[in-house]
Structure formats: structure tokens, C-alpha cells
Design an enzyme around this catalytic site. Structure first.
Site, mmCIF file in Angstrom:
data_model
loop_
_atom_site.group_PDB
_atom_site.id
_atom_site.type_symbol
_atom_site.label_atom_id
_atom_site.label_comp_id
_atom_site.label_asym_id
_atom_site.label_seq_id
_atom_site.Cartn_x
_atom_site.Cartn_y
_atom_site.Cartn_z
ATOM 1 N N ASP A 1 -56.868 19.503 -14.322
ATOM 2 C CA ASP A 1 -57.134 20.846 -13.777
ATOM 3 C C ASP A 1 -58.344 21.441 -14.512
ATOM 4 O O ASP A 1 -58.382 21.438 -15.748
ATOM 5 C CB ASP A 1 -55.873 21.685 -14.029
ATOM 6 C CG ASP A 1 -55.864 23.009 -13.296
ATOM 7 O OD1 ASP A 1 -56.543 23.128 -12.266
ATOM 8 O OD2 ASP A 1 -55.140 23.926 -13.759
ATOM 9 N N ASP B 1 -64.949 21.442 -12.550
ATOM 10 C CA ASP B 1 -65.155 22.853 -12.231
ATOM 11 C C ASP B 1 -66.542 23.298 -12.693
ATOM 12 O O ASP B 1 -66.735 23.719 -13.825
ATOM 13 C CB ASP B 1 -64.063 23.681 -12.903
ATOM 14 C CG ASP B 1 -64.205 25.165 -12.583
ATOM 15 O OD1 ASP B 1 -65.194 25.541 -11.914
ATOM 16 O OD2 ASP B 1 -63.344 25.951 -13.010
ATOM 17 N N HIS C 1 -56.447 33.722 -11.491
ATOM 18 C CA HIS C 1 -55.454 33.133 -12.393
ATOM 19 C C HIS C 1 -54.631 34.203 -13.118
ATOM 20 O O HIS C 1 -55.099 35.312 -13.319
ATOM 21 C CB HIS C 1 -56.149 32.237 -13.426
ATOM 22 C CG HIS C 1 -56.761 31.020 -12.807
ATOM 23 N ND1 HIS C 1 -58.108 30.882 -12.607
ATOM 24 C CD2 HIS C 1 -56.198 29.891 -12.325
ATOM 25 C CE1 HIS C 1 -58.349 29.718 -12.026
ATOM 26 N NE2 HIS C 1 -57.209 29.096 -11.845
ATOM 27 N N GLY D 1 -55.032 29.847 -8.498
ATOM 28 C CA GLY D 1 -54.546 31.211 -8.721
ATOM 29 C C GLY D 1 -53.526 31.661 -7.698
ATOM 30 O O GLY D 1 -53.560 32.808 -7.243
ATOM 31 N N ASN E 1 -52.207 25.709 -6.149
ATOM 32 C CA ASN E 1 -51.980 25.627 -7.603
ATOM 33 C C ASN E 1 -51.074 26.740 -8.095
ATOM 34 O O ASN E 1 -51.368 27.928 -7.885
ATOM 35 C CB ASN E 1 -53.315 25.767 -8.337
ATOM 36 C CG ASN E 1 -54.190 24.552 -8.220
ATOM 37 O OD1 ASN E 1 -53.901 23.643 -7.446
ATOM 38 N ND2 ASN E 1 -55.258 24.515 -8.998
ATOM 39 N N ILE E 2 -50.031 26.353 -8.793
ATOM 40 C CA ILE E 2 -49.073 27.339 -9.315
ATOM 41 C C ILE E 2 -48.745 27.002 -10.767
ATOM 42 O O ILE E 2 -48.258 25.911 -11.063
ATOM 43 C CB ILE E 2 -47.788 27.347 -8.455
ATOM 44 C CG1 ILE E 2 -48.125 27.808 -7.023
ATOM 45 C CG2 ILE E 2 -46.716 28.243 -9.092
ATOM 46 C CD1 ILE E 2 -47.004 27.658 -6.026
HETATM 47 O O1 G3H Z 1 -56.359 27.530 -14.664
HETATM 48 C C1 G3H Z 1 -55.421 28.063 -15.184
HETATM 49 C C2 G3H Z 1 -54.177 27.302 -15.434
HETATM 50 O O2 G3H Z 1 -53.079 28.154 -15.226
HETATM 51 C C3 G3H Z 1 -54.171 26.656 -16.789
HETATM 52 O O3 G3H Z 1 -53.992 27.575 -17.778
HETATM 53 O O4 G3H Z 1 -55.641 26.870 -19.508
HETATM 54 O O5 G3H Z 1 -53.701 28.337 -20.092
HETATM 55 O O6 G3H Z 1 -53.347 25.931 -19.553
HETATM 56 P P1 G3H Z 1 -54.196 27.154 -19.326
HETATM 57 P P1 13P Z 2 -51.786 30.817 -11.342
HETATM 58 O O1 13P Z 2 -52.198 31.454 -12.636
HETATM 59 O O2 13P Z 2 -51.846 31.800 -10.215
HETATM 60 O O3 13P Z 2 -50.470 30.145 -11.431
HETATM 61 O O4 13P Z 2 -52.878 29.694 -10.989
HETATM 62 C C1 13P Z 2 -52.820 28.411 -11.540
HETATM 63 C C2 13P Z 2 -54.036 27.618 -11.287
HETATM 64 O O5 13P Z 2 -54.863 27.918 -10.456
HETATM 65 C C3 13P Z 2 -54.209 26.390 -12.090
HETATM 66 O O6 13P Z 2 -55.445 25.811 -11.862
HETATM 67 ZN ZN ZN Z 3 -57.050 27.093 -11.463
#
Ligand code: G3H
Ligand code: 13P
Ligand code: ZN
Length: 333
Positions: free
Chosen positions: A94, A116, A190, A235, A277-278
Site C-alpha cells: 500500500d 504512489d 485517509h 480512504g 481500501n479500508i
Molecule cells: O494509507 C493509509 C493507511 O491507512 C496506512 O496507514 O501508514 O498508518 O499504516 P499507516
Molecule cells: P481509511 O483510512 O479510510 O481506512 O483508508 C485506508 C487506505 O486508503 C489505505 O491505503
Molecule cells: Zn490509501
């Protein structure tokens, strides 16, 4: 070099083509620990859904990318143990932020990566995405690119403002990069605070923020330019009020947390949006369950007694998303 195929994982190509045709979306759930992974797999197996296990840079820093990869390999075996003969599980990076990160994941068994480059100038985003695609496709690994900027935090990149994807760029971007799917910006962001109070009216009775609608006109224009091309929404947590209320009731403080209404995600899932994405919703469920145990049983100190209820609540959440929001139940072969 380890091929994801040896680990029993699959890439996203066939999965996305079927999802676009079938009018549903594949869940992409982030995981950082064993309980999340178990809950995701239990939910996917019970609902017979394909699933994307998603690993962010933050997850790699927290849990170690080698361990996460072995957990994904274990997830395939775990799904079989739970009764799924042919698990359809993707291990996806991700928000990959460089060619090197993507290469490292591909080399160690990831079946899909996101590069990205959305914060870069357009031509640099094209060049970087193409470089990753050229490498990934040699190993039949699929690649997600991104055009447009989401507000909020994308790993360490914080954007004050979102910029919707420009539909006039998507043909050029997908053709020049060869990417397999495209993340677009249509108003999601996000985290658990997707809109600030200035952007939302307040429902006078419960006093909660009412989120503005997503820019479906932008999505429609993208789909018109790229008919049938797999589109991704980041997001996409809906920030369930029941979890926010539970967290606040048991000592937390999440004022004005607000997400994307599930009806809007359901509508998107019926279109060419084939990956949703969740992450935040799972964090909220985990936190709500743990806070409840701590508040009700202050003498408890066995982590299994609070991580267990957290895992149960996340499993319920994932099943609900699969069945009622994404529509991917029953879609695993
Ligand atoms: O892109 C956002 C995802 O929720 C990942 O979040 O970087 O805190 O693991 P993180
Ligand atoms: P959320 O913060 O809305 O769960 O989005 C997650 C996301 O896009 C991970 O890439
Ligand atoms: Zn994301």
C-alpha cells in the site's frame, strides 16, 4: 527472489476484471498484526470472498516486512484449514513510495504493489510508475498507480488539501505507464477525520457531522475515458458511529470523527471501482473492543482476553463490509 505464485498468492488481474464485470469491489484490508490477519481471513473464508491483504510502509516499520510476508503465506494455509480449497488472496504493498520499496516487495513475494507518485509532478509520476510496471510485469506482479491527491495522511505524506483526479489525464497516464489499476481522488481521505466541521453541516439532533457527497461526476468522467479500467478508492472507511460512541463511552476522545457513508461506497462498488481500501474502521473496532474490556474488567491483564474480543469485532466488521458494502461475498471461485 521468491515468487508469490510459490506462496499460493494471486495477483489482481483476473480478480479485478471479474469485479468490474460483476459490479462489486474487492476488499483491500490493511493488516499490521496477527489478530487483524486472522479476522480478515476468517471473514473472507466465511463469506467466500476474494481478499487483498494490504501492507503499508507504517506496517512494514511496525511489524517487519519479512514477518508480514510470512504471515500472508500463513494466511493462505490458514484459509485452506478453514475450508477454502482455493484461496484468492493478494498480498499488496500500500502506498509504495519508491522504486526500491516496490522492488523489494516484489522480490520477496508480494503479488501486487502500489506506486504512489501522486504527490509528484505529472511527468515524474508517469516515469516512476512506468519504471515499477516494467519491473513488476516481468514477474506477473500487478501495479496500482495514483492520480489526484487525497487529503489527510498517506503514510508520512500529509496533504492539506485534496485535488480531484483530472479525467483528462487518465488515458495518457494508463497508456504511458501500463499500470493495471488506478487510484483516483473523488473526495475520500485517509483516517477517522475525513472532513472537518467547516466542510459539513451538523445534524442538529445527534449533533453529528453530515459528510458531503463524493464527486461521482469525476468518477463518471474517468470511467467514460477508460471504459472497464479497474479503479481504486483509498480512504474508504465509513467510521462507524457505533465504534466511535463505544470508544468515547469507555474513556476515549474522538470528537467529530466522520467517514464515507456506506451507501456511497456501495454505489461506487457497482461501477468500475473494483478495490476499496479500508484500514481506519478496523482500528476503530479494535480500539473500541479493547477499551470496553479495560473499562469493564480493570483487573484483566491477559492480552488474549482483550485482543480476542477485538478480533471478534473486526471479523464482524469485515464480514459486514464484504456482504453489505462491497458485494464480494460468494465471488471467490
Ligand atoms: O494509507 C493509509 C493507511 O491507512 C496506512 O496507514 O501508514 O498508518 O499504516 P499507516
Ligand atoms: P481509511 O483510512 O479510510 O481506512 O483508508 C485506508 C487506505 O486508503 C489505505 O491505503
Ligand atoms: Zn490509501
Amino acid at each position: 527472489m521468491v515468487s508469490y505464485k510459490e506462496l499460493g498468492l494471486v495477483n489482481t488481474r483476473k480478480m479485478f476484471a471479474k469485479a468490474v464485470d460483476g459490479g462489486y469491489a474487492i476488499p483491500a484490508f490493511n493488516f499490521n498484526n496477527m489478530e487483524q490477519m486472522q479476522a480478515i481471513i476468517m471473514a473472507a473464508v466465511e463469506t467466500k470472498s476474494p481478499v487483498i491483504l494490504q501492507v503499508s510502509k507504517g506496517a512494514r516499520n511496525y511489524a517487519n516486512q519479512t514477518l508480514l510476508r510470512y504471515m500472508a503465506q500463513g494466511a493462505v494455509e490458514y484459509a485452506k484449514e478453514l475450508g477454502c480449497a482455493h484461496p484468492e488472496i493478494v498480498l499488496h504493498l500500500d502506498h509504495g513510495d519508491s522504486f526500491e520499496t516496490c522492488k523489494s516487495c516484489i522480490d520477496m513475494g508480494f503479488s501486487s504493489v502500489m506506486i504512489d507518485g501522486s504527490a509528484l509532478p505529472y511527468d515524474e509520476n508517469v516515469a516512476l510508475t512506468k519504471k515499477v510496471v516494467d519491473y513488476a510485469h516481468q514477474f506477473d506482479v500487478t501495479v496500482e498507480g495514483e492520480l489526484g491527491v487525497l487529503a489527510g495522511v498517506e503514510d508520512e505524506v500529509a496533504a492539506e488539501e485534496s485535488h480531484y483526479t483530472k479525467p483528462e489525464e487518465v488515458i495518457d497516464f494508463s497508456t504511458r505507464t501500463g499500470c493495471d489499476s488506478l487510484a483516483i481522488s473523488i473526495g475520500t481521505s485517509h483516517g477517522a477525520y475525513k472532513f472537518n466541521p467547516e466542510q459539513c453541516p451538523r445534524d442538529p439532533k445527534p449533533g453529528r457531522l453530515v459528510p458531503p457527497p463524493l464527486a461521482f461526476d469525476v468518477l463518471d468522467a474517468v470511467m467514460e475515458k477508460l471504459p472497464g479500467f479497474p479503479i481504486v478508492l483509498h480512504g474508504s472507511s465509513s467510521v462507524p458511529q457505533e465504534y466511535v460512541d463505544m470508544i468515547n463511552k469507555y474513556g476515549g476522545k474522538l470528537p467529530d470523527a466522520v467517514g464515507i457513508p456506506e451507501e456511497q461506497l456501495r454505489k461506487a462498488a457497482k461501477s468500475a471501482v473494483c478495490k476499496i481500501n479500508i484500514d481506519s474502521d478496523s482500528r476503530l473496532a479494535f480500539t473500541a473492543a479493547v477499551r470496553k474490556v479495560f473499562a469493564e474488567k480493570p483487573a484483566e491483564f491477559d492480552p488474549r482476553k482483550y485482543c480476542g474480543p477485538a478480533r471478534d469485532l473486526m471479523t464482524e466488521l469485515y464480514k459486514h463490509k464484504i456482504i453489505n458494502v462491497l458485494g464480494s461475498d460468494g465471488k471467490a471461485e
